[in-house]
Design an enzyme around this catalytic site. Sequence first.
Site, PDB file in Angstrom:
ATOM      1  N   GLN A   1      -1.895  37.978  36.066  1.00 31.32           N
ATOM      2  CA  GLN A   1      -1.304  39.289  35.790  1.00 31.32           C
ATOM      3  C   GLN A   1      -1.565  40.246  36.955  1.00 31.32           C
ATOM      4  O   GLN A   1      -2.675  40.324  37.477  1.00 31.32           O
ATOM      5  CB  GLN A   1      -1.920  39.849  34.502  1.00 31.32           C
ATOM      6  CG  GLN A   1      -1.124  40.949  33.867  1.00 31.32           C
ATOM      7  CD  GLN A   1      -1.520  41.167  32.410  1.00 31.32           C
ATOM      8  OE1 GLN A   1      -2.187  40.345  31.806  1.00 31.32           O
ATOM      9  NE2 GLN A   1      -1.104  42.285  31.844  1.00 31.32           N
TER      10      GLN A   1
ATOM     11  N   LEU B   1      -4.790  34.274  33.884  1.00 31.69           N
ATOM     12  CA  LEU B   1      -3.636  33.604  33.283  1.00 31.69           C
ATOM     13  C   LEU B   1      -3.207  32.388  34.105  1.00 31.69           C
ATOM     14  O   LEU B   1      -2.791  31.362  33.552  1.00 31.69           O
ATOM     15  CB  LEU B   1      -2.485  34.608  33.163  1.00 31.69           C
ATOM     16  CG  LEU B   1      -1.104  34.186  32.662  1.00 31.69           C
ATOM     17  CD1 LEU B   1      -0.234  33.554  33.742  1.00 31.69           C
ATOM     18  CD2 LEU B   1      -1.172  33.234  31.460  1.00 31.69           C
TER      19      LEU B   1
ATOM     20  N   GLN C   1     -13.152  31.887  28.941  1.00 33.50           N
ATOM     21  CA  GLN C   1     -12.458  32.687  29.956  1.00 33.50           C
ATOM     22  C   GLN C   1     -12.111  34.109  29.524  1.00 33.50           C
ATOM     23  O   GLN C   1     -12.162  35.035  30.320  1.00 33.50           O
ATOM     24  CB  GLN C   1     -11.183  31.951  30.394  1.00 33.50           C
ATOM     25  CG  GLN C   1     -10.640  32.409  31.730  1.00 33.50           C
ATOM     26  CD  GLN C   1      -9.123  32.493  31.723  1.00 33.50           C
ATOM     27  OE1 GLN C   1      -8.535  33.243  30.975  1.00 33.50           O
ATOM     28  NE2 GLN C   1      -8.504  31.714  32.583  1.00 33.50           N
TER      29      GLN C   1
END
Length: 293
Positions: free
Chosen positions: A11, A90, A238
């Site tokens: 992101q 991501l 994560q």
Amino acid sequence: MTKTAWIFPGQGSQATGMGVDLQSLPIAQTKFEQAERILGWSVLDLCQTELEKLSRTLYTQPCLYVVEAILADLMLERGHQPDLVAGHSLGEYVALYAARVFDFEAGLSLVKRRAELMDSASQGVMAALMGFDRAQLEALIDQIDGVVLANDNDLNQVVISGTSEAVEAVLSRIKAKRIVPLKVSGAFHSPLMEEAAAEFQQILEAVPFKFAKVPVLSNVEPKPAIEANVLKARLIQQMTGSVRWREISVQLAQEKVERVVEVGPGKVLTGLMKRAAPGVALSNISGFNDLPA
């Protein structure tokens, strides 16, 4: 043979128009159709909308996953293979897909739910810092409860995350060339995401993982691994753990990687690699025209 790593951005790398130049290719058409069935909306349409909407976590993460996965498939179709893979936040999901740990649809279903949970997070804030005294920053984080180092991108660029009071306390005491408050819904990669992470863990544990075809360097543990249980355990951590990208960059150099290819929009990760491992050859696959023969 040149030892090559593929790295996948997260992101912040999204760009209006990304993926549009791929839509006529059979692989891409199939993936865009699969994505629309899973998401209930068109990735291609979202990628052509205004950047503000595309930059909302709910849409950004699935769009990046789909576009980067298509680019990775096109690379593989043309006979190119990485020796290692890694992804920033991501991007780790795309790295796992590229290593065939799970299939495209399973990965996108995970990303969809992850994006929903993160988009609905309402606690805390994040801020990026560039050009600062690292020892001073680490001391402040140790002294102030409620703030963590969320993204350790390189020695001179980090993101902190935590309660608004704790983050403000750090920012008011640190000298930095540049401080940028991030427009995000919550304190990603921090303990404030524990509730969302607990819900996501239940979903993640139900998805079968396979042994990776190539080693994966994970955000929370930047050491190469192929074991399915290890990769899943790292991914579970994560959402609340730090993105240790600086260490991934160093590790790639230690693994004798000679070439790093950033697969996805922008050049954020290759920019970081340039500073962390100056002797490594860098290239970017952002769209159709960048694809090798």
